[in-house]
Motif scaffolding. Sequence first.
Motif, PDB file in Angstrom:
ATOM      1  N   ALA A 213       0.810  -1.202   0.112  1.00  0.00           N
ATOM      2  CA  ALA A 213      -0.110  -0.015  -0.056  1.00  0.00           C
ATOM      3  C   ALA A 213       0.954   1.166   0.094  1.00  0.00           C
ATOM      4  CB  ALA A 213      -0.932   0.109   1.074  1.00  0.00           C
ATOM      5  N   ARG A 214       1.888   0.980   0.185  1.00  0.00           N
ATOM      6  CA  ARG A 214       2.947   2.308   0.267  1.00  0.00           C
ATOM      7  C   ARG A 214       3.696   2.680  -0.880  1.00  0.00           C
ATOM      8  NH1 ARG A 214       2.296   5.307   3.402  1.00  0.00           N
ATOM      9  NH2 ARG A 214       4.475   5.709   3.764  1.00  0.00           N
TER      10      ARG A 214
ATOM     11  N   LYS B  51      -6.330  -6.635   0.921  1.00  0.00           N
ATOM     12  CA  LYS B  51      -7.431  -5.644   0.648  1.00  0.00           C
ATOM     13  C   LYS B  51      -8.004  -4.609   1.844  1.00  0.00           C
ATOM     14  CE  LYS B  51      -9.397  -8.341  -3.117  1.00  0.00           C
ATOM     15  NZ  LYS B  51      -9.991  -9.364  -3.479  1.00  0.00           N
TER      16      LYS B  51
ATOM     17  N   ALA C 207      -8.820  -1.975   3.843  1.00  0.00           N
ATOM     18  CA  ALA C 207      -8.969  -0.677   3.611  1.00  0.00           C
ATOM     19  C   ALA C 207      -8.260   0.540   4.601  1.00  0.00           C
ATOM     20  CB  ALA C 207     -10.504  -0.314   3.633  1.00  0.00           C
ATOM     21  N   LEU C 208      -8.259   0.140   5.753  1.00  0.00           N
ATOM     22  CA  LEU C 208      -7.620   1.251   6.853  1.00  0.00           C
ATOM     23  C   LEU C 208      -6.143   1.231   6.559  1.00  0.00           C
ATOM     24  CD1 LEU C 208      -9.879  -0.019   9.567  1.00  0.00           C
ATOM     25  CD2 LEU C 208      -9.764   2.505   8.655  1.00  0.00           C
TER      26      LEU C 208
ATOM     27  N   GLN D  43      -4.513   0.344   3.714  1.00  0.00           N
ATOM     28  CA  GLN D  43      -4.270   0.969   2.443  1.00  0.00           C
ATOM     29  C   GLN D  43      -4.237   2.317   2.433  1.00  0.00           C
ATOM     30  OE1 GLN D  43      -5.288  -0.945  -1.232  1.00  0.00           O
ATOM     31  NE2 GLN D  43      -5.454  -2.866  -0.536  1.00  0.00           N
ATOM     32  N   LEU D  44      -5.326   2.974   3.180  1.00  0.00           N
ATOM     33  CA  LEU D  44      -5.538   4.412   2.938  1.00  0.00           C
ATOM     34  C   LEU D  44      -4.862   5.063   3.830  1.00  0.00           C
ATOM     35  CD1 LEU D  44      -9.335   3.858   2.231  1.00  0.00           C
ATOM     36  CD2 LEU D  44      -7.849   4.516   0.747  1.00  0.00           C
ATOM     37  N   GLY D  45      -4.130   4.402   4.696  1.00  0.00           N
ATOM     38  CA  GLY D  45      -3.149   5.073   5.695  1.00  0.00           C
ATOM     39  C   GLY D  45      -3.872   5.524   6.998  1.00  0.00           C
ATOM     40  N   TYR D  46      -5.020   4.941   7.130  1.00  0.00           N
ATOM     41  CA  TYR D  46      -5.611   5.344   8.587  1.00  0.00           C
ATOM     42  C   TYR D  46      -4.788   4.596   9.674  1.00  0.00           C
ATOM     43  CZ  TYR D  46      -9.444   7.179   6.160  1.00  0.00           C
ATOM     44  OH  TYR D  46     -10.320   7.910   5.564  1.00  0.00           O
TER      45      TYR D  46
END
Lengths: 606, 392
Positions: free
Chosen positions: B36-37, B270, B272-273, B275-278
């Motif tokens: 994700a980075r 997959k 989401a948290l 991947q989206l950087g939360y």
Amino acid sequence: MRVSAWFIVGLGCLFLFAFSVLGVTLYRLQTVKAGEFAEVETTQTTRRIGIPAQRGRILDRSGHVLADCRPSRCIVCNLEELQQRGNWSNTVNAVDAAVDALASALGLERAVTREQVARHVARASALPLTVWRDLDERTFARFAERADGFPGFELAVRAERRYPYGTLAAHVIGYTGRGRPGGDEPSVAQEAGAREAHFFEELEMKGRKGVEGFYNRYLAGFPGQRFQLVDARGFRPRKRAGKELADAAADDVAPADGLDLELTLDIDIQAELERQLADVTGAGVVLDPRDGAVLAMASAPTFDPNTCIPHLTPDVYASLTNAPAKRGQNRAISESYAPGSTFKPITALAALATGWLPDDEYDCVGVYQLGEWKLRCWDYYGHGPLNLRQALEQSCNTFFCNIGSAIGTNALIEAAHDFGLGSCTGIDIGGETPGVVPDETWKRTYYNEPWYPGDTCQMSIGQGMLLVTPLQMAVVAAALANGGTVVKPYLHKKSGAESGRRVPFSEDSIELVRQGMLDVVLHGTGKKIASGLAVTCAGKTGTAEIGKGEMRRKNTWVIAFAPFEKPTVAIAMVVERGESGGKTVAPRVNAVFSRIFGRKEGGQRL
Amino acid sequence: MRAFLSKYLRIDVTMLACMLVLVYMGVRLIQSAGGARTSAALNDLWTVHAWTAAIGFVVYAVLTVVDYRKLLDWCAGPVFAVACAMLVAVLAFGAVRYGGRRWLWFFQPSELAKLAVIVLLAHVYGRPTDEEVAPRRFGWRGGLCGLAIFGVPAALILAEPDLGTALVLVPTAFIMLLAARVWTKALVTILLTGLLVAGLMLGTVYVAERQSRPEDKARIYSRIPLKEHQLKRLRVFLFPDRDIHGDGYNLRQARISIGSGSWWGKGLGKGALKQLGYLPPAVSMNDFIFAVLAEELGFMGCLSLLLLYLGILLSGLRVAWRCQDDRGRLLAIGICTLVFSHVYVNIAMSIGLMPITGLPLPLVSAGRTFLVVIMAALGLLQSVAVHGGAEE
């Protein structure tokens, strides 16, 4: 051996116990409370973005388009593509610099300030930032050629309001400004309660003034919504991550487009009415007396609503509001004038209801005396003995002062209220003023003076503190035309007429007053109203003197209806600072009637 | 040669299988977290992790066939000395990352120290004794010696500072000393006192936080010897919902990740948290990798992970049970306790059962030194399984 087997067994039990604590806690988190956490996750990772609905058109009664939307070419910036690491201000700087670069490449002036960029980055980074609006075709093409050199910027087409007829019916239509399209009323966003903060939308057209304002929700429709994933900093995720996470889009809601608004206006009558008012300050309203449909409504001076698009600039705002012109004011409903002699039919009806007989005569000697106080009739030598019908024809002030004093203030006030004066007509546009039907309490409150007999006298001839709007007088004209029904005027064709309210006067009395108004246009003060018309009409002129000394001026009136037997049109028109109702306004009303009913064979134009 | 190879037939297969599956999960999770980075170095971190695991596996294989008794005889003292020397060196020359001076190049001496303490304690208290030495070795002198063996490295680690690693030595060393019945009464007293003090401190922080007036709060805090960042962690533990955009952010995001994973998770890669950087990328591969696992593999994935660790721990204890020699038993108990402490603390802090302490998840978290060290420790455990039956 020192290390006992029991110790090992005990240690195993400790491990098992500790792991079951973990397992139970995980079970609670991941299954029992999973829904709760999934909800929180959705709230923090998705933004609901409004999809604008198409705004409906505004049409006249026969389908002419008075307002519609045109495409407007814009350049927008997708912020996530210019996103920088570290502090927010890095991203703001990057966007700011990119906008500058694009501005010099296209030879445009910047349309967004740094503050706007910063606010957008901080609050709505999931939405593209509109950098320029409403570009001409050449700039648009030039950008399209060079777009590759400016990553993050993109073309977009938005809708913008357009008024094809310019100034026509400007006050009725109103204009749009920028606002939340759904309006400030509870909308889709609020229904979702807690998630409201995550609802973004572009500011779109929002109706202000006129039917644009009154029917805003009808015209605007409902914005739809789509769900946008955002990362921890509130930006849309870049494409790579976005691909795997695209399934949130399934919940999109399509917008419900706005509806077309069909008005009762007739653009031919409207144009003629406006032409007649073009060189003066004043207002006019044309109603269908059968149901209250507004055929035309004009206020002069007027303005072009296209200048108010996309939103009011300070200059335009000043030109709409600066006195004395006050171009933006709809004088037909929001300015009130003394009605002058056009009030006399109401006085006459009140008198007939209180026992004055049609044949009772009064001898006008040119002046009416109440103790020290005198009121002059406009005929210096006096009209001599008159009955009611003759008094209407001659518009004799002393006669009406006399009967007004005879029947008393309360009967006058009641009759005025019966015709809807002193309260809003309830027409479907905003900004209506109720006018004033003064009484003792009102005078005490506003002037701190008692009610004098002279006040009753003034009121009976439509002067003094009595104030009415042109629309109210049009309703009065319509009521006299249709035999005594006070209609509620309306503009939205589909909303239809509400059944009117009958005034409590006998049909005979109303017929007598109608006959009097017929005499006015045949022999009396309003001859110019009827001159050369193909149909018979009836009417009443009025000349209200207001102000004192240097400020003394006359507001001139006509109320009229036609054809006399079965009226289909009622009109009220006022011209500020005119000479007299019969000279200033009557020819203008005549022109409007001519436009509607045509002229007699060989009848001469005025 | 045949005798040498036949040693591999006596290894504990469950333990080996569980370890390999866990290492594989770790590689895939780091791949997923790094994917994700944007930085290429993080994208490829999983390959580094896989190579490190390969090196670790060689160490594991070698240690399996070496007789742990001989190894302890030769190495226990020197390894401990080297570990302590490196801990001193790291304080002098180490690289500062994440608020601590913990690295000598890519090497974390504190991780080695964990194993060194276990090895030395097993060596000191597990050697065969006669009646004469026993009272000295297991009496109060022995007790003080034991406290020194883990106290010196713990103090050096605490100075880095790395509270989590220092604290994880405590249960490991105490369990080993208790198993060897060293100065039992005193050690139990110390242990209970320590727990009491910790409880009191937590209670004090709780009381302080409930004060409405800031001056009352400050007065109470002035009486407890904790640093601000330690207080912060206790506060987050006690009141997880109070500062969800500041100090409590990581824990809250970890809990959301874990909770939203539900039964089966969102699928590997997959989450989401993450991947989206939360879930901050700085922690998603290390201390909070469990949150990534829980989000992507769900409750079933978490349960599998717990069962795999339990597989290692229980077969480790079975090895201890079967072992006919105190050194082997102590070694096995120490290693099991070390693994257990890491797993328990890491998962418990991710789900809010314990205050946040930066401990890696054994075999799964990215972290090269610890991966090799833990594999070496498991290799020693296998050696106990292979050689511990009886004297050859």
